[in-house]
Design a protein around this motif. Structure first.
Motif, short mmCIF file in Angstrom:
data_model
loop_
_atom_site.label_atom_id
_atom_site.label_comp_id
_atom_site.label_asym_id
_atom_site.label_seq_id
_atom_site.Cartn_x
_atom_site.Cartn_y
_atom_site.Cartn_z
N LEU A 60 27.82 29.06 -32.48
CA LEU A 60 28.29 27.94 -33.29
C LEU A 60 27.77 26.61 -32.75
CD1 LEU A 60 31.98 29.01 -34.06
CD2 LEU A 60 29.98 29.18 -35.53
N LEU A 61 27.74 26.50 -31.40
CA LEU A 61 27.22 25.26 -30.80
C LEU A 61 25.72 25.12 -31.03
CD1 LEU A 61 28.94 24.72 -27.35
CD2 LEU A 61 28.80 23.15 -29.30
N ALA A 62 25.01 26.25 -30.99
CA ALA A 62 23.55 26.21 -31.19
C ALA A 62 23.21 25.69 -32.58
CB ALA A 62 22.95 27.59 -30.97
N LEU A 63 24.05 26.01 -33.57
CA LEU A 63 23.71 25.59 -34.94
C LEU A 63 24.39 24.28 -35.34
CD1 LEU A 63 26.21 26.18 -37.12
CD2 LEU A 63 25.50 28.54 -36.81
N TYR A 64 25.39 23.84 -34.54
CA TYR A 64 26.22 22.71 -34.98
C TYR A 64 25.40 21.46 -35.29
CZ TYR A 64 30.01 19.37 -35.29
OH TYR A 64 30.85 18.40 -35.73
N PHE A 65 24.43 21.14 -34.42
CA PHE A 65 23.71 19.87 -34.56
C PHE A 65 22.43 20.00 -35.40
CE2 PHE A 65 26.25 19.61 -30.72
CZ PHE A 65 26.90 18.39 -30.90
N ILE A 81 25.49 34.27 -41.52
CA ILE A 81 25.18 33.07 -40.73
C ILE A 81 24.79 31.92 -41.67
CG2 ILE A 81 22.68 33.14 -40.19
CD1 ILE A 81 25.34 32.93 -37.50
N LEU A 82 24.22 32.22 -42.83
CA LEU A 82 23.93 31.16 -43.81
C LEU A 82 25.24 30.52 -44.28
CD1 LEU A 82 21.11 32.86 -45.93
CD2 LEU A 82 20.87 30.89 -44.43
N GLY A 83 26.26 31.36 -44.45
CA GLY A 83 27.58 30.83 -44.82
C GLY A 83 28.15 29.93 -43.74
N VAL A 84 27.95 30.33 -42.48
CA VAL A 84 28.44 29.53 -41.36
C VAL A 84 27.69 28.19 -41.32
CG1 VAL A 84 28.64 29.41 -38.84
CG2 VAL A 84 29.14 31.55 -40.02
N LEU A 85 26.38 28.22 -41.53
CA LEU A 85 25.60 26.97 -41.56
C LEU A 85 26.12 26.02 -42.64
CD1 LEU A 85 21.99 28.42 -41.16
CD2 LEU A 85 22.95 26.61 -39.72
N SER A 107 28.45 23.59 -39.72
CA SER A 107 27.52 22.71 -39.04
C SER A 107 28.02 21.27 -39.14
CB SER A 107 26.13 22.83 -39.67
OG SER A 107 26.19 22.44 -41.02
N LYS A 108 27.45 20.41 -38.29
CA LYS A 108 27.83 19.00 -38.32
C LYS A 108 27.52 18.40 -39.69
CE LYS A 108 27.36 14.97 -35.26
NZ LYS A 108 26.47 13.93 -35.79
N ARG A 109 26.36 18.75 -40.23
CA ARG A 109 25.99 18.25 -41.55
C ARG A 109 27.00 18.66 -42.61
NH1 ARG A 109 21.00 16.26 -42.97
NH2 ARG A 109 19.74 15.70 -41.17
N GLU A 121 23.53 15.78 -46.27
CA GLU A 121 22.58 16.70 -46.86
C GLU A 121 22.60 18.01 -46.07
OE1 GLU A 121 17.80 16.81 -47.54
OE2 GLU A 121 18.74 14.84 -47.25
N PRO A 122 22.69 19.16 -46.75
CA PRO A 122 22.86 20.41 -45.99
C PRO A 122 21.68 20.73 -45.06
CG PRO A 122 22.73 20.82 -48.37
CD PRO A 122 22.68 19.35 -48.19
N VAL A 123 21.96 21.60 -44.09
CA VAL A 123 20.93 22.07 -43.17
C VAL A 123 19.84 22.76 -44.00
CG1 VAL A 123 20.46 23.63 -41.25
CG2 VAL A 123 22.65 22.43 -41.36
N LYS A 124 18.58 22.39 -43.74
CA LYS A 124 17.47 23.00 -44.46
C LYS A 124 17.22 24.40 -43.91
CE LYS A 124 12.79 21.94 -45.99
NZ LYS A 124 11.57 21.21 -45.63
N GLN A 125 17.23 25.40 -44.78
CA GLN A 125 17.15 26.78 -44.32
C GLN A 125 15.77 27.39 -44.58
OE1 GLN A 125 20.29 27.92 -46.93
NE2 GLN A 125 21.88 27.60 -45.42
N HIS A 126 15.33 28.18 -43.60
CA HIS A 126 14.04 28.87 -43.71
C HIS A 126 14.24 30.34 -43.33
CE1 HIS A 126 11.94 24.91 -43.41
NE2 HIS A 126 12.88 24.64 -42.53
#
Lengths: 95, 274
Positions: free
Chosen positions: B129-134, B155-159, B163-165, B171-176
Protein backbone atom coordinates in the motif's frame (compact mmCIF):
# COMPACT_ATOMS: atom_id res chain seq x y z
CA UNK A 1 7.17 -48.45 -41.53
CA UNK A 2 8.99 -46.69 -38.77
CA UNK A 3 10.59 -44.13 -41.03
CA UNK A 4 7.12 -43.03 -42.07
CA UNK A 5 6.38 -42.14 -38.48
CA UNK A 6 8.94 -39.44 -38.75
CA UNK A 7 6.59 -37.59 -41.08
CA UNK A 8 3.57 -38.32 -38.93
CA UNK A 9 5.16 -37.46 -35.64
CA UNK A 10 4.15 -33.85 -35.61
CA UNK A 11 0.55 -34.45 -36.67
CA UNK A 12 0.06 -37.02 -34.00
CA UNK A 13 1.51 -34.79 -31.35
CA UNK A 14 -0.99 -32.15 -32.26
CA UNK A 15 -3.89 -34.59 -32.25
CA UNK A 16 -2.99 -35.72 -28.75
CA UNK A 17 -3.12 -32.21 -27.36
CA UNK A 18 -5.99 -31.82 -24.93
CA UNK A 19 -8.46 -29.16 -26.02
CA UNK A 20 -7.12 -25.74 -25.09
CA UNK A 21 -7.68 -24.72 -21.50
CA UNK A 22 -7.04 -21.02 -22.17
CA UNK A 23 -10.69 -20.50 -23.15
CA UNK A 24 -11.83 -21.91 -19.81
CA UNK A 25 -9.37 -19.61 -18.04
CA UNK A 26 -10.82 -16.58 -19.78
CA UNK A 27 -14.43 -17.54 -19.02
CA UNK A 28 -13.72 -18.19 -15.36
CA UNK A 29 -11.81 -14.94 -15.00
CA UNK A 30 -14.54 -12.88 -16.63
CA UNK A 31 -17.18 -14.22 -14.24
CA UNK A 32 -15.21 -13.93 -11.02
CA UNK A 33 -13.69 -10.54 -11.81
CA UNK A 34 -17.01 -9.00 -12.75
CA UNK A 35 -18.42 -10.18 -9.42
CA UNK A 36 -15.42 -8.91 -7.49
CA UNK A 37 -15.63 -5.51 -9.16
CA UNK A 38 -19.26 -5.14 -8.11
CA UNK A 39 -18.55 -6.07 -4.51
CA UNK A 40 -15.39 -3.95 -4.33
CA UNK A 41 -15.43 -1.71 -1.29
CA UNK A 42 -18.46 -3.47 0.17
CA UNK A 43 -18.43 -5.97 3.00
CA UNK A 44 -19.39 -9.51 2.24
CA UNK A 45 -23.10 -9.59 3.03
CA UNK A 46 -23.48 -13.37 3.19
CA UNK A 47 -22.57 -13.93 6.86
CA UNK A 48 -25.04 -11.25 7.94
CA UNK A 49 -27.73 -12.54 5.58
CA UNK A 50 -27.36 -16.01 7.00
CA UNK A 51 -27.54 -14.70 10.57
CA UNK A 52 -30.69 -12.68 9.95
CA UNK A 53 -32.42 -15.49 8.08
CA UNK A 54 -31.76 -17.89 10.92
CA UNK A 55 -33.20 -15.36 13.37
CA UNK A 56 -36.39 -15.03 11.33
CA UNK A 57 -36.88 -18.77 10.94
CA UNK A 58 -36.05 -19.35 14.60
CA UNK A 59 -39.00 -17.16 15.54
CA UNK A 60 -41.31 -19.84 14.15
CA UNK A 61 -39.39 -23.10 14.43
CA UNK A 62 -36.69 -24.27 16.81
CA UNK A 63 -33.79 -24.84 14.48
CA UNK A 64 -30.17 -25.78 14.96
CA UNK A 65 -28.06 -22.86 13.70
CA UNK A 66 -25.38 -25.36 12.77
CA UNK A 67 -27.77 -26.96 10.29
CA UNK A 68 -28.04 -23.98 8.00
CA UNK A 69 -26.16 -24.09 4.71
CA UNK A 70 -25.68 -21.14 2.44
CA UNK A 71 -24.54 -21.93 -1.08
CA UNK A 72 -23.74 -19.30 -3.63
CA UNK A 73 -23.01 -20.05 -7.26
CA UNK A 74 -21.67 -17.05 -9.13
CA UNK A 75 -22.58 -16.96 -12.79
CA UNK A 76 -22.08 -14.61 -15.70
CA UNK A 77 -25.75 -13.84 -16.39
CA UNK A 78 -27.15 -14.66 -12.96
CA UNK A 79 -26.11 -16.14 -9.66
CA UNK A 80 -28.05 -18.49 -7.46
CA UNK A 81 -28.25 -18.31 -3.71
CA UNK A 82 -29.48 -21.51 -2.08
CA UNK A 83 -30.22 -21.50 1.63
CA UNK A 84 -30.79 -24.88 3.14
CA UNK A 85 -32.28 -24.87 6.64
CA UNK A 86 -32.93 -28.16 8.27
CA UNK A 87 -36.18 -28.04 10.24
CA UNK A 88 -36.64 -30.50 13.07
CA UNK A 89 -39.07 -33.34 12.20
CA UNK A 90 -42.09 -34.38 14.32
CA UNK A 91 -40.03 -36.95 16.24
CA UNK A 92 -37.49 -34.39 17.34
CA UNK A 93 -40.23 -31.95 18.28
CA UNK A 94 -42.03 -34.54 20.39
CA UNK A 95 -39.11 -34.75 22.81
CA UNK B 1 8.87 17.35 -10.22
CA UNK B 2 9.75 13.71 -10.54
CA UNK B 3 7.20 11.17 -11.71
CA UNK B 4 6.53 8.44 -9.17
CA UNK B 5 5.91 5.04 -10.75
CA UNK B 6 4.87 1.97 -8.80
CA UNK B 7 5.64 -1.47 -10.19
CA UNK B 8 3.01 -3.70 -8.68
CA UNK B 9 1.00 -6.89 -9.25
CA UNK B 10 -0.72 -8.24 -6.17
CA UNK B 11 0.60 -11.71 -6.84
CA UNK B 12 4.18 -12.68 -6.05
CA UNK B 13 6.69 -14.14 -8.44
CA UNK B 14 5.32 -12.55 -11.60
CA UNK B 15 8.36 -10.38 -12.30
CA UNK B 16 7.95 -7.12 -10.39
CA UNK B 17 11.58 -6.87 -9.30
CA UNK B 18 12.91 -8.07 -12.68
CA UNK B 19 10.73 -5.45 -14.36
CA UNK B 20 11.63 -2.69 -11.88
CA UNK B 21 15.33 -3.32 -12.43
CA UNK B 22 14.96 -3.49 -16.21
CA UNK B 23 12.76 -0.41 -16.55
CA UNK B 24 14.82 1.70 -14.12
CA UNK B 25 17.97 0.78 -16.03
CA UNK B 26 16.26 1.47 -19.35
CA UNK B 27 15.09 4.92 -18.24
CA UNK B 28 18.60 5.79 -17.08
CA UNK B 29 20.04 4.50 -20.37
CA UNK B 30 17.74 6.97 -22.06
CA UNK B 31 19.28 9.78 -20.03
CA UNK B 32 16.57 10.08 -17.36
CA UNK B 33 17.81 10.37 -13.82
CA UNK B 34 16.15 7.42 -12.12
CA UNK B 35 16.04 5.99 -8.63
CA UNK B 36 14.44 2.65 -7.82
CA UNK B 37 13.22 1.96 -4.29
CA UNK B 38 12.77 -1.54 -2.87
CA UNK B 39 9.66 -1.57 -0.65
CA UNK B 40 9.94 -5.23 0.28
CA UNK B 41 11.16 -4.73 3.84
CA UNK B 42 12.44 -7.99 5.28
CA UNK B 43 12.75 -9.66 1.88
CA UNK B 44 15.04 -7.36 -0.03
CA UNK B 45 15.99 -8.60 -3.48
CA UNK B 46 16.22 -5.66 -5.82
CA UNK B 47 19.86 -5.20 -4.77
CA UNK B 48 20.65 -8.73 -6.00
CA UNK B 49 18.83 -8.33 -9.30
CA UNK B 50 20.63 -5.01 -9.83
CA UNK B 51 23.95 -6.60 -8.84
CA UNK B 52 24.72 -4.08 -6.09
CA UNK B 53 24.15 -6.33 -3.06
CA UNK B 54 27.75 -6.08 -1.90
CA UNK B 55 27.69 -2.31 -1.83
CA UNK B 56 24.59 -1.88 0.35
CA UNK B 57 25.40 -0.07 3.60
CA UNK B 58 22.21 1.67 4.71
CA UNK B 59 18.61 1.13 3.73
CA UNK B 60 15.26 2.88 3.56
CA UNK B 61 14.45 2.13 7.21
CA UNK B 62 17.75 3.64 8.38
CA UNK B 63 16.82 6.79 6.50
CA UNK B 64 13.27 6.93 7.89
CA UNK B 65 14.55 6.44 11.43
CA UNK B 66 17.20 9.12 11.03
CA UNK B 67 20.15 6.75 11.34
CA UNK B 68 21.52 7.62 7.91
CA UNK B 69 21.20 10.41 5.38
CA UNK B 70 19.31 9.63 2.19
CA UNK B 71 22.41 10.32 0.10
CA UNK B 72 24.36 7.78 2.16
CA UNK B 73 21.77 5.07 1.61
CA UNK B 74 21.50 5.51 -2.17
CA UNK B 75 23.64 3.01 -4.07
CA UNK B 76 24.78 4.48 -7.37
CA UNK B 77 24.89 2.12 -10.32
CA UNK B 78 28.33 1.79 -11.84
CA UNK B 79 27.17 0.74 -15.30
CA UNK B 80 24.64 3.42 -16.12
CA UNK B 81 24.89 7.10 -15.23
CA UNK B 82 22.05 8.67 -13.32
CA UNK B 83 20.75 5.40 -11.87
CA UNK B 84 20.49 4.78 -8.11
CA UNK B 85 18.97 2.17 -5.84
CA UNK B 86 17.47 2.65 -2.41
CA UNK B 87 17.53 -0.80 -0.82
CA UNK B 88 14.94 -2.24 1.53
CA UNK B 89 15.87 -3.23 5.02
CA UNK B 90 16.62 -6.90 5.38
CA UNK B 91 16.17 -7.20 9.12
CA UNK B 92 13.45 -4.90 10.38
CA UNK B 93 9.78 -5.58 10.24
CA UNK B 94 7.38 -3.76 7.96
CA UNK B 95 6.11 -1.47 10.72
CA UNK B 96 9.35 0.46 10.41
CA UNK B 97 8.02 1.90 7.13
CA UNK B 98 5.81 4.90 7.79
CA UNK B 99 3.82 6.99 5.37
CA UNK B 100 5.40 10.20 6.67
CA UNK B 101 8.87 8.71 6.32
CA UNK B 102 8.23 7.58 2.75
CA UNK B 103 6.68 10.97 1.92
CA UNK B 104 9.83 12.75 3.09
CA UNK B 105 12.09 10.43 1.08
CA UNK B 106 10.05 10.83 -2.09
CA UNK B 107 9.94 14.59 -1.67
CA UNK B 108 13.70 14.74 -1.29
CA UNK B 109 14.36 12.39 -4.22
CA UNK B 110 12.04 14.47 -6.41
CA UNK B 111 14.58 17.27 -6.35
CA UNK B 112 17.34 15.16 -7.90
CA UNK B 113 15.59 12.60 -10.08
CA UNK B 114 13.24 12.51 -13.06
CA UNK B 115 11.71 9.15 -12.19
CA UNK B 116 11.18 7.41 -8.87
CA UNK B 117 10.31 3.74 -9.32
CA UNK B 118 8.73 1.95 -6.38
CA UNK B 119 9.22 -1.82 -6.49
CA UNK B 120 6.24 -3.12 -4.54
CA UNK B 121 6.19 -6.28 -2.43
CA UNK B 122 3.53 -8.88 -3.22
CA UNK B 123 0.19 -8.76 -1.46
CA UNK B 124 -1.99 -5.83 -0.44
CA UNK B 125 -0.58 -5.25 3.02
CA UNK B 126 1.22 -2.22 4.37
CA UNK B 127 4.39 -2.40 2.25
CA UNK B 128 2.43 -2.77 -0.98
CA UNK B 129 0.00 0.00 0.00
CA UNK B 130 2.88 2.37 0.79
CA UNK B 131 4.64 1.51 -2.47
CA UNK B 132 1.59 2.57 -4.48
CA UNK B 133 0.34 5.41 -2.26
CA UNK B 134 2.40 8.20 -3.82
CA UNK B 135 2.25 6.92 -7.40
CA UNK B 136 1.49 9.09 -10.41
CA UNK B 137 1.67 6.05 -12.68
CA UNK B 138 1.42 2.31 -12.13
CA UNK B 139 2.97 -0.51 -14.09
CA UNK B 140 0.90 -3.60 -13.35
CA UNK B 141 2.98 -6.71 -13.98
CA UNK B 142 0.80 -9.66 -14.94
CA UNK B 143 1.40 -13.23 -16.10
CA UNK B 144 -1.06 -14.82 -18.54
CA UNK B 145 -2.43 -17.02 -15.79
CA UNK B 146 -5.73 -16.89 -13.86
CA UNK B 147 -4.46 -16.06 -10.36
CA UNK B 148 -2.15 -13.33 -11.61
CA UNK B 149 -4.87 -11.68 -13.73
CA UNK B 150 -7.33 -11.77 -10.84
CA UNK B 151 -4.80 -10.26 -8.43
CA UNK B 152 -3.92 -7.57 -10.97
CA UNK B 153 -7.57 -6.61 -11.17
CA UNK B 154 -7.67 -6.44 -7.39
CA UNK B 155 -4.60 -4.19 -7.26
CA UNK B 156 -6.17 -1.92 -9.92
CA UNK B 157 -9.10 -1.51 -7.54
CA UNK B 158 -6.71 -0.63 -4.72
CA UNK B 159 -4.96 1.96 -6.94
CA UNK B 160 -8.34 3.51 -7.67
CA UNK B 161 -9.36 3.74 -4.03
CA UNK B 162 -6.31 3.84 -1.76
CA UNK B 163 -3.69 5.88 -3.58
CA UNK B 164 -2.96 9.47 -2.62
CA UNK B 165 -4.41 10.62 -5.94
CA UNK B 166 -7.62 8.71 -5.22
CA UNK B 167 -7.87 10.02 -1.66
CA UNK B 168 -7.30 13.59 -2.79
CA UNK B 169 -9.70 13.11 -5.73
CA UNK B 170 -7.01 14.16 -8.20
CA UNK B 171 -6.52 12.81 -11.69
CA UNK B 172 -6.32 9.02 -11.23
CA UNK B 173 -3.06 7.06 -11.27
CA UNK B 174 -2.15 6.32 -14.89
CA UNK B 175 -2.19 2.55 -15.36
CA UNK B 176 -0.05 0.43 -17.68
CA UNK B 177 -0.18 -3.31 -18.27
CA UNK B 178 3.10 -5.18 -18.57
CA UNK B 179 2.40 -8.79 -19.54
CA UNK B 180 5.38 -10.96 -18.64
CA UNK B 181 6.40 -14.59 -19.17
CA UNK B 182 4.35 -14.69 -22.34
CA UNK B 183 4.83 -17.89 -24.32
CA UNK B 184 3.42 -17.45 -27.84
CA UNK B 185 3.83 -21.16 -28.67
CA UNK B 186 1.60 -22.14 -25.74
CA UNK B 187 -0.86 -19.39 -26.66
CA UNK B 188 -1.07 -20.81 -30.18
CA UNK B 189 -1.79 -24.25 -28.74
CA UNK B 190 -4.63 -22.79 -26.66
CA UNK B 191 -2.83 -23.55 -23.40
CA UNK B 192 -2.24 -19.98 -22.29
CA UNK B 193 -4.39 -16.88 -22.08
CA UNK B 194 -3.64 -14.69 -25.06
CA UNK B 195 -2.75 -11.02 -24.91
CA UNK B 196 -6.15 -9.92 -26.21
CA UNK B 197 -7.93 -11.93 -23.50
CA UNK B 198 -5.91 -10.31 -20.72
CA UNK B 199 -6.41 -6.85 -22.26
CA UNK B 200 -10.14 -7.45 -22.54
CA UNK B 201 -10.42 -8.52 -18.90
CA UNK B 202 -8.20 -5.89 -17.29
CA UNK B 203 -9.06 -3.12 -19.75
CA UNK B 204 -5.99 -0.94 -19.20
CA UNK B 205 -3.49 0.31 -21.80
CA UNK B 206 -0.69 -2.05 -22.78
CA UNK B 207 2.89 -0.98 -22.09
CA UNK B 208 4.57 -4.14 -23.28
CA UNK B 209 4.67 -7.91 -23.57
CA UNK B 210 7.81 -9.63 -22.28
CA UNK B 211 8.27 -13.09 -23.76
CA UNK B 212 9.25 -16.04 -21.58
CA UNK B 213 13.02 -16.14 -21.93
CA UNK B 214 15.97 -18.00 -20.52
CA UNK B 215 17.87 -14.76 -20.44
CA UNK B 216 15.86 -13.54 -17.42
CA UNK B 217 17.36 -16.21 -15.15
CA UNK B 218 20.80 -15.65 -16.61
CA UNK B 219 20.43 -11.95 -15.92
CA UNK B 220 19.45 -12.49 -12.29
CA UNK B 221 22.26 -15.02 -11.83
CA UNK B 222 24.78 -12.42 -12.87
CA UNK B 223 23.14 -9.34 -11.36
CA UNK B 224 22.74 -7.51 -14.66
CA UNK B 225 19.23 -6.22 -15.38
CA UNK B 226 17.94 -8.20 -18.36
CA UNK B 227 17.47 -5.01 -20.40
CA UNK B 228 21.28 -4.87 -20.68
CA UNK B 229 21.19 -8.15 -22.62
CA UNK B 230 20.25 -6.52 -25.89
CA UNK B 231 20.54 -9.81 -27.78
CA UNK B 232 17.75 -11.41 -25.79
CA UNK B 233 14.09 -11.14 -26.72
CA UNK B 234 13.19 -10.18 -23.14
CA UNK B 235 15.83 -7.45 -23.09
CA UNK B 236 14.59 -6.06 -26.40
CA UNK B 237 10.97 -6.22 -25.22
CA UNK B 238 11.87 -4.24 -22.08
CA UNK B 239 13.70 -1.65 -24.21
CA UNK B 240 10.58 -1.32 -26.35
CA UNK B 241 8.44 -0.91 -23.24
CA UNK B 242 10.71 1.84 -21.89
CA UNK B 243 10.60 3.53 -25.30
CA UNK B 244 6.80 3.42 -25.31
CA UNK B 245 6.72 4.75 -21.77
CA UNK B 246 8.72 7.75 -22.98
CA UNK B 247 6.35 8.26 -25.90
CA UNK B 248 8.12 6.38 -28.70
CA UNK B 249 5.95 4.59 -31.21
CA UNK B 250 7.19 1.00 -31.18
CA UNK B 251 5.27 -1.96 -32.54
CA UNK B 252 4.83 -4.94 -30.21
CA UNK B 253 7.20 -7.80 -31.00
CA UNK B 254 7.57 -11.43 -29.93
CA UNK B 255 3.80 -12.03 -29.92
CA UNK B 256 4.05 -14.99 -32.27
CA UNK B 257 5.99 -18.22 -31.93
CA UNK B 258 8.94 -18.66 -34.24
CA UNK B 259 7.86 -20.75 -37.23
CA UNK B 260 8.41 -24.47 -36.87
CA UNK B 261 10.98 -25.75 -39.31
CA UNK B 262 9.41 -27.45 -42.31
CA UNK B 263 10.23 -30.96 -43.51
CA UNK B 264 13.49 -29.80 -45.02
CA UNK B 265 14.48 -28.04 -41.85
CA UNK B 266 13.64 -31.06 -39.74
CA UNK B 267 15.64 -33.40 -41.94
CA UNK B 268 18.70 -31.24 -42.24
CA UNK B 269 18.37 -28.50 -39.67
CA UNK B 270 19.16 -30.67 -36.64
CA UNK B 271 15.57 -30.59 -35.35
CA UNK B 272 15.11 -28.66 -32.15
CA UNK B 273 17.95 -26.26 -31.99
CA UNK B 274 17.78 -23.84 -29.07
Amino acid sequence: MSWLNFFRAQKREEAQQPPGTAAAAKDRLQVIISHERVSRGRDDFLPKLQQELVQVVARYVAIDPGKVQVNLERGGDFSTLAIDIELPGPKAQAH
Amino acid sequence: MAQVIVVTSGKGGVGKTTSSAAIATGLAQRGKKTVVIDFDVGLRNLDLIMGVERRVVFDIVNVIQGEAKLQQALVKDKRVDGLAILPASQTRDKDALTREGVATIIEELSKDFDYILCDSPAGIEKGALLALYFADQAIVVTNPEVSSVRDSDRILGVLQSKSKRAEEKKEPVKQHLLLTRYDPARVERGEMLKLDDVLEILAIPLLGVIPESESVLKASNSGNPVIMDSDSTAGQAYSDAVGRFLGDDRPHRFLEAPKKPGLFGRLFGGGRAA
